[in-house]
Write a protein that holds these residues in place. Sequence first.
Motif, short mmCIF file in Angstrom:
data_model
loop_
_atom_site.label_atom_id
_atom_site.label_comp_id
_atom_site.label_asym_id
_atom_site.label_seq_id
_atom_site.Cartn_x
_atom_site.Cartn_y
_atom_site.Cartn_z
N LYS A 153 -7.71 6.83 -6.66
CA LYS A 153 -8.98 7.56 -6.67
C LYS A 153 -9.87 7.11 -5.53
O LYS A 153 -10.46 7.94 -4.81
CB LYS A 153 -9.69 7.35 -8.01
CG LYS A 153 -11.02 8.08 -8.14
CD LYS A 153 -11.66 7.81 -9.48
CE LYS A 153 -13.01 8.52 -9.58
NZ LYS A 153 -13.69 8.24 -10.88
N LEU A 154 -9.92 5.81 -5.29
CA LEU A 154 -10.74 5.26 -4.22
C LEU A 154 -10.20 5.70 -2.85
O LEU A 154 -10.98 6.04 -1.95
CB LEU A 154 -10.79 3.75 -4.31
CG LEU A 154 -11.69 3.00 -3.31
CD1 LEU A 154 -13.13 3.44 -3.47
CD2 LEU A 154 -11.56 1.49 -3.50
N GLN A 155 -8.88 5.70 -2.68
CA GLN A 155 -8.27 6.13 -1.41
C GLN A 155 -8.65 7.57 -1.09
O GLN A 155 -9.02 7.89 0.03
CB GLN A 155 -6.75 6.00 -1.50
CG GLN A 155 -6.21 4.58 -1.44
CD GLN A 155 -4.71 4.53 -1.69
OE1 GLN A 155 -4.15 5.36 -2.39
NE2 GLN A 155 -4.05 3.53 -1.13
N ASP A 189 0.82 -1.21 0.00
CA ASP A 189 0.00 0.00 0.00
C ASP A 189 0.86 1.27 0.00
O ASP A 189 0.61 2.21 0.76
CB ASP A 189 -0.95 0.01 1.20
CG ASP A 189 -2.05 1.05 1.06
OD1 ASP A 189 -2.43 1.37 -0.09
OD2 ASP A 189 -2.51 1.58 2.09
N GLU A 243 -11.18 9.29 -2.29
CA GLU A 243 -12.62 9.41 -2.04
C GLU A 243 -12.97 8.98 -0.61
O GLU A 243 -13.78 9.64 0.05
CB GLU A 243 -13.39 8.53 -3.04
CG GLU A 243 -13.40 9.10 -4.46
CD GLU A 243 -14.06 8.16 -5.46
OE1 GLU A 243 -14.34 6.99 -5.07
OE2 GLU A 243 -14.28 8.57 -6.60
N ARG A 244 -12.32 7.92 -0.14
CA ARG A 244 -12.60 7.46 1.22
C ARG A 244 -12.12 8.47 2.25
O ARG A 244 -12.77 8.69 3.29
CB ARG A 244 -11.92 6.11 1.45
CG ARG A 244 -12.62 4.94 0.74
CD ARG A 244 -11.81 3.67 0.88
NE ARG A 244 -12.50 2.51 0.31
CZ ARG A 244 -11.97 1.32 0.15
NH1 ARG A 244 -10.71 1.09 0.55
NH2 ARG A 244 -12.67 0.33 -0.38
N MET A 245 -10.96 9.10 2.00
CA MET A 245 -10.42 10.06 2.95
C MET A 245 -11.24 11.33 2.98
O MET A 245 -11.30 12.02 3.99
CB MET A 245 -8.96 10.38 2.59
CG MET A 245 -8.03 9.19 2.73
SD MET A 245 -6.31 9.56 2.31
CE MET A 245 -5.81 10.45 3.79
N ASN A 246 -11.90 11.64 1.85
CA ASN A 246 -12.71 12.87 1.78
C ASN A 246 -14.16 12.64 2.18
O ASN A 246 -14.95 13.59 2.26
CB ASN A 246 -12.67 13.44 0.37
CG ASN A 246 -11.28 13.97 0.00
OD1 ASN A 246 -10.51 14.36 0.89
ND2 ASN A 246 -10.96 14.00 -1.28
N ALA A 247 -14.52 11.35 2.39
CA ALA A 247 -15.93 11.04 2.73
C ALA A 247 -16.27 11.53 4.14
O ALA A 247 -15.43 11.56 5.02
CB ALA A 247 -16.15 9.54 2.60
N ARG A 260 -7.11 2.65 -7.63
CA ARG A 260 -6.91 2.55 -6.18
C ARG A 260 -6.68 3.93 -5.57
O ARG A 260 -7.23 4.25 -4.51
CB ARG A 260 -5.74 1.62 -5.86
CG ARG A 260 -5.44 1.54 -4.38
CD ARG A 260 -4.16 0.78 -4.09
NE ARG A 260 -4.39 -0.64 -3.93
CZ ARG A 260 -3.50 -1.49 -3.42
NH1 ARG A 260 -2.31 -1.06 -3.04
NH2 ARG A 260 -3.78 -2.77 -3.30
#
Length: 347
Positions: free
Chosen positions: A339-341, A50, A343-347, A337
């Motif tokens: 982009k997903l990281q 990671d 998005e999760r941190m900004n959720a 990956r």
Amino acid sequence: MDVDHTNDSKINPIQDLKSNPVQHIAFVKVHKAASTTVQNIFLRYGYENDLVFALPRAGSTISVQQTVRSDMILPPPPNRPYDIICSHVRYNREAFSKIMPNDTKYIGVVREPFRHFQSNLQYYRQRSVLKIPGNRPVLEYLLHNDKYMTFGGNIPTTYNRMAFDFGFPDALFWSKNFTNIHQHLLKLDKEMDLVIITEYFDESIVLMRRLLNWDLKYVLYGKLNSKRKKDPRLEIGPEEETLYKNWAHIDYELYNFFLNKLKNKLNQQPSDFFEELDYFRRTRTKYDNYCISSMHGGPAEISFEGSKWNKPFVVRKEHCSHVYIREMPFFNQLRARRKLQIERMNA
């Protein structure tokens, strides 16, 4: 040419797999020098651990002409640095240092220049060569370089390309100032922690493992981009090699410098290095055979015993899918990956 050995202590033969492995790496990727195989090692390691790659915004190449800039690569996740840069981009230490941490290890790769030229010709099928009529277009090309060679500005397309990728000053390509070439080689030697020699690939990979203090399982590899149908018009021999040496003088200086350095380094290794080399080759063959068979059925997993250089580990089919994956699909996975990281941190 004399080789400076002041940096030979960078690779420590004494390993401690419990200590922290190196995770900040800059790889100078030279096309057609087994560099995709090395890159895949870094991609798999970073993916499994990671880590944050300096990813090109599109494709798998940052630039074939320029050095790296922040606007060429995707931003890292918030509050995380870049860990690894291993895409093709022209090396410049100042530019790399702006995006990579101070403790980054710098690794490059070079190949015997004439073999490199041959591989480039066969793989890229340069139009400037293929458009020449006759059975020996490469000989005609090298005999009349001023007539046929196109540079794309100041970029050599078929010779001294390794030197270009390593960031040699542009002015050196149009002269034979060997004093200045040697000065730049000494500068590179201070900046590079290891330069892999394609003709001593396994030896180089074992040295790299020791430099990075990685478990041996992470440097096992499968050969990539090694097969392509050959064009008989691009077959070349001793006459072309003699002519090519005249044009590729910087690549020959670069290669011979780091080849001599590697040979001296190998001569200084303790006996356990060669024990590890033998173990690495046997383990890699077992690993490679399993991954090839996994694409055609075969067992779901394979186990490897521990050694002085690795903890026991298991390889499964899903791991093998990344061993032979092409650059583009792997980079697309990494961008998805990232982009997903974010998005999760900004959720």
